[in-house]
Design a protein around this motif. Structure first.
Motif, PDB file in Angstrom:
ATOM      1  N   UNK A 131      15.999 -53.989  73.472  1.00 50.67           N
ATOM      2  CA  UNK A 131      15.294 -54.935  74.349  1.00 50.67           C
ATOM      3  C   UNK A 131      14.417 -54.180  75.340  1.00 50.67           C
ATOM      4  N   UNK A 132      14.942 -53.107  75.925  1.00 50.17           N
ATOM      5  CA  UNK A 132      14.174 -52.310  76.885  1.00 50.17           C
ATOM      6  C   UNK A 132      12.939 -51.696  76.230  1.00 50.17           C
ATOM      7  N   UNK A 133      13.097 -51.162  75.031  1.00 55.15           N
ATOM      8  CA  UNK A 133      11.968 -50.572  74.303  1.00 55.15           C
ATOM      9  C   UNK A 133      10.930 -51.640  73.986  1.00 55.15           C
ATOM     10  N   UNK A 134      11.389 -52.793  73.535  1.00 57.73           N
ATOM     11  CA  UNK A 134      10.476 -53.905  73.229  1.00 57.73           C
ATOM     12  C   UNK A 134       9.706 -54.339  74.481  1.00 57.73           C
ATOM     13  N   UNK A 135      10.417 -54.513  75.587  1.00 55.52           N
ATOM     14  CA  UNK A 135       9.763 -54.941  76.832  1.00 55.52           C
ATOM     15  C   UNK A 135       8.768 -53.899  77.333  1.00 55.52           C
ATOM     16  N   UNK A 136       9.112 -52.632  77.209  1.00 58.97           N
ATOM     17  CA  UNK A 136       8.188 -51.567  77.605  1.00 58.97           C
ATOM     18  C   UNK A 136       6.929 -51.628  76.752  1.00 58.97           C
ATOM     19  N   UNK A 146       5.646 -54.212  75.070  1.00 53.15           N
ATOM     20  CA  UNK A 146       4.869 -55.428  75.342  1.00 53.15           C
ATOM     21  C   UNK A 146       4.190 -55.352  76.712  1.00 53.15           C
ATOM     22  N   UNK A 147       4.897 -54.817  77.692  1.00 52.86           N
ATOM     23  CA  UNK A 147       4.321 -54.687  79.032  1.00 52.86           C
ATOM     24  C   UNK A 147       3.118 -53.746  79.025  1.00 52.86           C
ATOM     25  N   UNK A 148       3.246 -52.622  78.332  1.00 57.04           N
ATOM     26  CA  UNK A 148       2.111 -51.698  78.220  1.00 57.04           C
ATOM     27  C   UNK A 148       0.943 -52.366  77.487  1.00 57.04           C
ATOM     28  N   UNK A 149       1.252 -53.070  76.412  1.00 60.24           N
ATOM     29  CA  UNK A 149       0.198 -53.750  75.652  1.00 60.24           C
ATOM     30  C   UNK A 149      -0.562 -54.734  76.536  1.00 60.24           C
ATOM     31  N   UNK A 150       0.175 -55.568  77.268  1.00 65.18           N
ATOM     32  CA  UNK A 150      -0.495 -56.545  78.124  1.00 65.18           C
ATOM     33  C   UNK A 150      -1.209 -55.895  79.302  1.00 65.18           C
ATOM     34  N   UNK A 151      -0.716 -54.754  79.747  1.00 68.65           N
ATOM     35  CA  UNK A 151      -1.422 -54.011  80.796  1.00 68.65           C
ATOM     36  C   UNK A 151      -2.809 -53.600  80.329  1.00 68.65           C
ATOM     37  N   UNK A 152      -2.885 -53.068  79.110  1.00 65.57           N
ATOM     38  CA  UNK A 152      -4.188 -52.706  78.553  1.00 65.57           C
ATOM     39  C   UNK A 152      -5.060 -53.940  78.326  1.00 65.57           C
ATOM     40  N   UNK A 180      -3.789 -53.743  71.379  1.00 68.06           N
ATOM     41  CA  UNK A 180      -3.546 -54.526  70.164  1.00 68.06           C
ATOM     42  C   UNK A 180      -2.477 -53.862  69.294  1.00 68.06           C
ATOM     43  N   UNK A 181      -2.591 -52.552  69.101  1.00 69.16           N
ATOM     44  CA  UNK A 181      -1.612 -51.853  68.269  1.00 69.16           C
ATOM     45  C   UNK A 181      -0.209 -51.914  68.865  1.00 69.16           C
ATOM     46  N   UNK A 182      -0.106 -51.760  70.181  1.00 69.61           N
ATOM     47  CA  UNK A 182       1.207 -51.870  70.826  1.00 69.61           C
ATOM     48  C   UNK A 182       1.747 -53.291  70.728  1.00 69.61           C
ATOM     49  N   UNK A 183       0.900 -54.276  70.923  1.00 74.00           N
ATOM     50  CA  UNK A 183       1.335 -55.661  70.831  1.00 74.00           C
ATOM     51  C   UNK A 183       1.862 -55.981  69.430  1.00 74.00           C
ATOM     52  N   UNK A 184       1.156 -55.521  68.413  1.00 79.03           N
ATOM     53  CA  UNK A 184       1.584 -55.750  67.037  1.00 79.03           C
ATOM     54  C   UNK A 184       2.781 -54.876  66.649  1.00 79.03           C
ATOM     55  N   UNK A 185       2.925 -53.780  67.351  1.00 74.83           N
ATOM     56  CA  UNK A 185       4.001 -52.854  67.008  1.00 74.83           C
ATOM     57  C   UNK A 185       3.662 -52.014  65.799  1.00 74.83           C
ATOM     58  N   UNK A 186       2.413 -51.595  65.695  1.00 73.60           N
ATOM     59  CA  UNK A 186       1.952 -50.799  64.560  1.00 73.60           C
ATOM     60  C   UNK A 186       1.643 -49.382  65.022  1.00 73.60           C
ATOM     61  N   UNK A 187       2.219 -48.399  64.333  1.00 67.08           N
ATOM     62  CA  UNK A 187       2.025 -46.992  64.686  1.00 67.08           C
ATOM     63  C   UNK A 187       2.374 -46.755  66.164  1.00 67.08           C
ATOM     64  N   UNK A 188       3.518 -47.284  66.566  1.00 70.89           N
ATOM     65  CA  UNK A 188       3.905 -47.272  67.982  1.00 70.89           C
ATOM     66  C   UNK A 188       3.999 -45.859  68.537  1.00 70.89           C
ATOM     67  N   UNK A 189       4.691 -44.987  67.849  1.00 74.91           N
ATOM     68  CA  UNK A 189       4.882 -43.619  68.357  1.00 74.91           C
ATOM     69  C   UNK A 189       3.536 -42.945  68.614  1.00 74.91           C
ATOM     70  N   UNK A 194       4.458 -42.464  77.508  1.00 72.04           N
ATOM     71  CA  UNK A 194       5.074 -41.263  76.924  1.00 72.04           C
ATOM     72  C   UNK A 194       6.520 -41.536  76.529  1.00 72.04           C
ATOM     73  N   UNK A 195       7.264 -42.198  77.418  1.00 72.09           N
ATOM     74  CA  UNK A 195       8.657 -42.544  77.112  1.00 72.09           C
ATOM     75  C   UNK A 195       8.729 -43.372  75.833  1.00 72.09           C
ATOM     76  N   UNK A 196       7.860 -44.351  75.703  1.00 71.45           N
ATOM     77  CA  UNK A 196       7.851 -45.187  74.507  1.00 71.45           C
ATOM     78  C   UNK A 196       7.634 -44.348  73.245  1.00 71.45           C
ATOM     79  N   UNK A 197       6.847 -43.301  73.356  1.00 68.34           N
ATOM     80  CA  UNK A 197       6.559 -42.458  72.184  1.00 68.34           C
ATOM     81  C   UNK A 197       7.746 -41.605  71.744  1.00 68.34           C
ATOM     82  N   UNK A 198       8.788 -41.543  72.547  1.00 69.26           N
ATOM     83  CA  UNK A 198       9.914 -40.647  72.244  1.00 69.26           C
ATOM     84  C   UNK A 198      11.034 -41.306  71.432  1.00 69.26           C
ATOM     85  N   UNK A 199      10.990 -42.601  71.235  1.00 69.68           N
ATOM     86  CA  UNK A 199      12.065 -43.281  70.520  1.00 69.68           C
ATOM     87  C   UNK A 199      11.891 -43.151  69.013  1.00 69.68           C
ATOM     88  N   UNK A 200      12.985 -43.262  68.305  1.00 66.37           N
ATOM     89  CA  UNK A 200      12.946 -43.091  66.851  1.00 66.37           C
ATOM     90  C   UNK A 200      12.859 -44.414  66.100  1.00 66.37           C
TER      91      UNK A 200
END
Length: 139
Positions: free
Chosen positions: A7-12, A14-20, A73-82, A121-127
């Motif tokens: 949930x935390x990763x998802x919220x991070x 989505x929040x970044x996506x909407x920020x952009x 857009x890519x973060x919102x869709x969840x594509x190539x997140x890392x 950066x934190x978002x990019x570290x998850x597997x």
């Protein structure tokens, strides 16, 4: 515990996506009276990059808008997140550094640009990224 982390990763993400996407909406006058507008954004770009020739402001404004829109857009869709999150982290770090050079470090701290960069950066570290296009494509 995994569910809370998911949930935390998802919220991070989505929040970044909407920020952009919110900044893009403002530039394109989609927020109505609260919008900054394109002309003001180009002027702000010139101020933020005061160490570069002012004639570069329009192209930097266009390129940063494309970069931020695609990141959002890519973060919102969840594509190539890392990859997107790493790219977004670098993009916003450059913005924070430019703001620091032109206005002093208080400005990017007040607008949480360093925190935004660190969050990306934190978002990019998850597997793994639940509830994303990446998850669907890798199943």
């Amino acid at each position: 515990m995994k569910t809370q982390q998911d949930i935390a990763i998802f919220l991070l993400r989505i929040t970044l996506a909407f920020g952009f996407l919110s900044t893009i909406a403002s530039r394109l006058n989609l927020w109505g009276a609260q919008s900054s507008g394109w002309k003001n954004f180009v002027h702000y770009t010139a101020e933020t990059n005061s160490f570069l020739p002012q004639s570069w402001a329009a192209i930097i404004a266009v390129l940063s808008t494309i970069a931020e829109l695609s990141s959002g857009i890519l973060l919102l869709l969840g594509f190539q997140i890392k990859r997107t999150a790493r790219y977004a982290s670098i993009l916003t770090l450059f913005f924070a550094i430019a703001m620091s050079i032109s206005f002093g470090v208080k400005e990017p701290l007040d607008y949480s640009v360093f925190a935004f960069s660190a969050g990306a950066f934190l978002l990019s570290t998850f597997s793994r990224y639940k509830w994303s296009l990446d998850q669907l494509l890798h199943q």
